[in-house]
Scaffold this motif. Structure first.
Motif, PDB file in Angstrom:
ATOM      1  N   ALA A  22      59.084  74.751 -18.762  1.00 44.32           N
ATOM      2  CA  ALA A  22      59.768  74.722 -20.049  1.00 44.32           C
ATOM      3  C   ALA A  22      60.651  75.946 -20.230  1.00 44.32           C
ATOM      4  O   ALA A  22      60.672  76.872 -19.417  1.00 44.32           O
ATOM      5  N   VAL A  23      61.365  75.942 -21.341  1.00 40.28           N
ATOM      6  CA  VAL A  23      62.153  77.086 -21.798  1.00 40.28           C
ATOM      7  C   VAL A  23      61.325  77.891 -22.785  1.00 40.28           C
ATOM      8  O   VAL A  23      60.643  77.325 -23.648  1.00 40.28           O
ATOM      9  N   TRP A  24      61.398  79.199 -22.656  1.00 37.69           N
ATOM     10  CA  TRP A  24      60.839  80.111 -23.656  1.00 37.69           C
ATOM     11  C   TRP A  24      61.993  80.947 -24.190  1.00 37.69           C
ATOM     12  O   TRP A  24      62.705  81.601 -23.430  1.00 37.69           O
ATOM     13  N   PHE A  25      62.194  80.906 -25.503  1.00 35.86           N
ATOM     14  CA  PHE A  25      63.288  81.648 -26.110  1.00 35.86           C
ATOM     15  C   PHE A  25      62.857  83.071 -26.423  1.00 35.86           C
ATOM     16  O   PHE A  25      61.851  83.303 -27.099  1.00 35.86           O
ATOM     17  N   LEU A  26      63.662  84.028 -25.962  1.00 42.03           N
ATOM     18  CA  LEU A  26      63.455  85.432 -26.305  1.00 42.03           C
ATOM     19  C   LEU A  26      64.161  85.779 -27.605  1.00 42.03           C
ATOM     20  O   LEU A  26      63.729  86.676 -28.332  1.00 42.03           O
ATOM     21  N   SER A  27      65.242  85.075 -27.908  1.00 45.08           N
ATOM     22  CA  SER A  27      65.918  85.225 -29.203  1.00 45.08           C
ATOM     23  C   SER A  27      66.875  84.065 -29.388  1.00 45.08           C
ATOM     24  O   SER A  27      67.332  83.450 -28.415  1.00 45.08           O
ATOM     25  N   LEU A  28      67.164  83.766 -30.652  1.00 50.81           N
ATOM     26  CA  LEU A  28      68.181  82.776 -31.014  1.00 50.81           C
ATOM     27  C   LEU A  28      68.938  83.322 -32.217  1.00 50.81           C
ATOM     28  O   LEU A  28      68.333  83.628 -33.252  1.00 50.81           O
ATOM     29  N   ASP A  29      70.243  83.470 -32.076  1.00 52.71           N
ATOM     30  CA  ASP A  29      71.091  83.933 -33.166  1.00 52.71           C
ATOM     31  C   ASP A  29      71.841  82.749 -33.745  1.00 52.71           C
ATOM     32  O   ASP A  29      72.470  81.974 -33.017  1.00 52.71           O
ATOM     33  N   CYS A  30      71.796  82.600 -35.059  1.00 51.33           N
ATOM     34  CA  CYS A  30      72.326  81.409 -35.731  1.00 51.33           C
ATOM     35  C   CYS A  30      73.008  81.822 -37.036  1.00 51.33           C
ATOM     36  O   CYS A  30      72.531  82.739 -37.720  1.00 51.33           O
ATOM     37  N   VAL A  31      74.080  81.124 -37.395  1.00 55.49           N
ATOM     38  CA  VAL A  31      74.847  81.501 -38.578  1.00 55.49           C
ATOM     39  C   VAL A  31      74.300  80.901 -39.868  1.00 55.49           C
ATOM     40  O   VAL A  31      74.763  81.273 -40.951  1.00 55.49           O
ATOM     41  N   ARG A  32      73.346  79.975 -39.781  1.00 54.47           N
ATOM     42  CA  ARG A  32      72.838  79.297 -40.978  1.00 54.47           C
ATOM     43  C   ARG A  32      71.468  79.864 -41.352  1.00 54.47           C
ATOM     44  O   ARG A  32      70.471  79.619 -40.664  1.00 54.47           O
ATOM     45  N   LEU A  33      71.403  80.589 -42.452  1.00 58.40           N
ATOM     46  CA  LEU A  33      70.144  81.183 -42.884  1.00 58.40           C
ATOM     47  C   LEU A  33      69.054  80.143 -43.145  1.00 58.40           C
ATOM     48  O   LEU A  33      67.891  80.372 -42.780  1.00 58.40           O
ATOM     49  N   THR A  89      60.578  72.830 -24.550  1.00 57.04           N
ATOM     50  CA  THR A  89      60.473  74.244 -24.883  1.00 57.04           C
ATOM     51  C   THR A  89      59.047  74.526 -25.347  1.00 57.04           C
ATOM     52  O   THR A  89      58.320  73.624 -25.766  1.00 57.04           O
ATOM     53  N   VAL A  90      58.659  75.793 -25.275  1.00 58.34           N
ATOM     54  CA  VAL A  90      57.376  76.231 -25.811  1.00 58.34           C
ATOM     55  C   VAL A  90      57.647  77.241 -26.917  1.00 58.34           C
ATOM     56  O   VAL A  90      58.526  78.100 -26.783  1.00 58.34           O
ATOM     57  N   ALA A  91      56.926  77.116 -28.008  1.00 62.06           N
ATOM     58  CA  ALA A  91      57.031  78.058 -29.115  1.00 62.06           C
ATOM     59  C   ALA A  91      55.635  78.448 -29.574  1.00 62.06           C
ATOM     60  O   ALA A  91      54.675  77.698 -29.378  1.00 62.06           O
ATOM     61  N   LYS A  92      55.530  79.608 -30.182  1.00 61.88           N
ATOM     62  CA  LYS A  92      54.253  80.059 -30.728  1.00 61.88           C
ATOM     63  C   LYS A  92      54.317  79.980 -32.245  1.00 61.88           C
ATOM     64  O   LYS A  92      55.148  80.650 -32.878  1.00 61.88           O
ATOM     65  N   SER A  93      53.460  79.154 -32.805  1.00 60.23           N
ATOM     66  CA  SER A  93      53.455  78.937 -34.250  1.00 60.23           C
ATOM     67  C   SER A  93      52.029  78.941 -34.758  1.00 60.23           C
ATOM     68  O   SER A  93      51.153  78.302 -34.162  1.00 60.23           O
ATOM     69  N   PHE A  94      51.792  79.678 -35.843  1.00 60.42           N
ATOM     70  CA  PHE A  94      50.460  79.771 -36.452  1.00 60.42           C
ATOM     71  C   PHE A  94      49.421  80.204 -35.412  1.00 60.42           C
ATOM     72  O   PHE A  94      48.302  79.702 -35.384  1.00 60.42           O
ATOM     73  N   GLY A  95      49.822  81.126 -34.543  1.00 58.87           N
ATOM     74  CA  GLY A  95      48.910  81.710 -33.563  1.00 58.87           C
ATOM     75  C   GLY A  95      48.627  80.856 -32.348  1.00 58.87           C
ATOM     76  O   GLY A  95      47.806  81.225 -31.517  1.00 58.87           O
ATOM     77  N   ARG A  96      49.322  79.710 -32.197  1.00 60.68           N
ATOM     78  CA  ARG A  96      49.070  78.806 -31.081  1.00 60.68           C
ATOM     79  C   ARG A  96      50.370  78.471 -30.375  1.00 60.68           C
ATOM     80  O   ARG A  96      51.450  78.503 -30.973  1.00 60.68           O
ATOM     81  N   LEU A  97      50.259  78.093 -29.102  1.00 60.50           N
ATOM     82  CA  LEU A  97      51.408  77.651 -28.330  1.00 60.50           C
ATOM     83  C   LEU A  97      51.565  76.139 -28.435  1.00 60.50           C
ATOM     84  O   LEU A  97      50.578  75.394 -28.343  1.00 60.50           O
ATOM     85  N   TRP A  98      52.820  75.710 -28.608  1.00 58.83           N
ATOM     86  CA  TRP A  98      53.125  74.293 -28.734  1.00 58.83           C
ATOM     87  C   TRP A  98      54.258  73.932 -27.787  1.00 58.83           C
ATOM     88  O   TRP A  98      55.262  74.642 -27.703  1.00 58.83           O
ATOM     89  N   PHE A  99      54.095  72.801 -27.092  1.00 60.73           N
ATOM     90  CA  PHE A  99      55.131  72.280 -26.215  1.00 60.73           C
ATOM     91  C   PHE A  99      55.936  71.216 -26.959  1.00 60.73           C
ATOM     92  O   PHE A  99      55.367  70.266 -27.514  1.00 60.73           O
TER      93      PHE A  99
END
Length: 242
Positions: A98-109, A179-189
């Motif tokens: 999978a992809v793991w994001f180190l950062s994502l910059d976005c113009v929409r708050l 992609t994998v993300a960490k949310s609420f202390g857990r990893l999700w695919f």
């Protein structure tokens, strides 16, 4: 651990999914790193994926269109926006590559708040422009320092060449069906499906970037492998815990 094989075509198509994204005017800039340097930035439960003994980190500016839930119509202002991400390549505990994001910059708050709080992606609010002049594409990103964001900027200018036959390394770097993300202390695919990439050769005209080093990496060394991609229409399945 058994790693799932990589394929240029999505092995598990998603008919509808719960989120959709269209990715336009996307440029990949890829650099090799020592695996230990990248592994040090990953949470427990993820292993850095390597090609010929090297980890890879990519700078990816592009235009997002039609972003949002599949059951909701495109929303004015919120659904279309410029984005720049820094990503690496990992294997989770289920063998998903999978992809793991180190950062994502976005113009929409609102997008930054939604994706950061509910999905766990490390989004930052930024100013960004994307300019197209024939085969020349220029991306300029400057991260806003609020709320408590590390400074980062990106300026990339490329000249798009002809379509290419993807190499084995191209497939390793782009055929990531989740992609994998960490949310609420857990990893999700989060499984993703889209058309196979159509990649083009690129001449890199200008590059001035600090986003690659902002997460804690050393500055990349040497010229990147550069590619431009034709648009794809992506669908995300509901996340599963890994």
């Amino acid at each position: 651990m058994d790693f799932k094989p990589l394929s240029a075509i999505c092995p598990d198509p998603i008919e509808r999914g719960w989120l959709r994204n269209d990715w336009h005017d996307l440029t990949f800039l890829h650099w090799p790193y020592e695996p230990a340097a990248v592994q040090a930035l990953l949470p427990d439960g993820l292993t850095v994926d390597t090609f010929d003994g090297k980890a890879w980190v990519s700078l990816v500016p592009f235009m997002m269109r039609r972003a949002g839930p599949t059951w909701l119509r495109k929303l004015p202002y919120v659904s279309d926006f410029e984005e720049t991400n820094v990503r690496t390549y990992v294997v989770d505990s289920l063998g998903n590559r999978a992809v793991w994001f180190l950062s994502l910059d976005c113009v929409r708050l609102p997008v930054v708040a939604f994706a950061k709080m509910l999905i766990g992606f490390p989004y930052f609010w930024a100013d960004m422009t994307l300019a197209i002049d024939g085969p020349k594409v220029t991306y300029t990103t400057r991260r806003r320092r609020w709320p408590r964001s590390p400074a980062a900027r990106t300026h990339v200018s490329i000249d798009i060449g002809g379509a290419i036959e993807p190499t084995e390394l191209d497939v390793f770097l782009t055929a990531r069906w989740g992609t994998v993300a960490k949310s609420f202390g857990r990893l999700w695919f989060h499984a993703v499906d889209h058309e196979p990439w159509t990649l083009h050769d690129v001449t890199l005209i200008e590059l001035d970037d600090s986003a690659m080093a902002a997460p804690g990496l050393a500055e990349p060394i040497g010229e990147p492998i550069a590619r431009w991609a034709q648009p794809v229409h992506a669908r995300f399945a509901r996340p599963i815990r890994v």
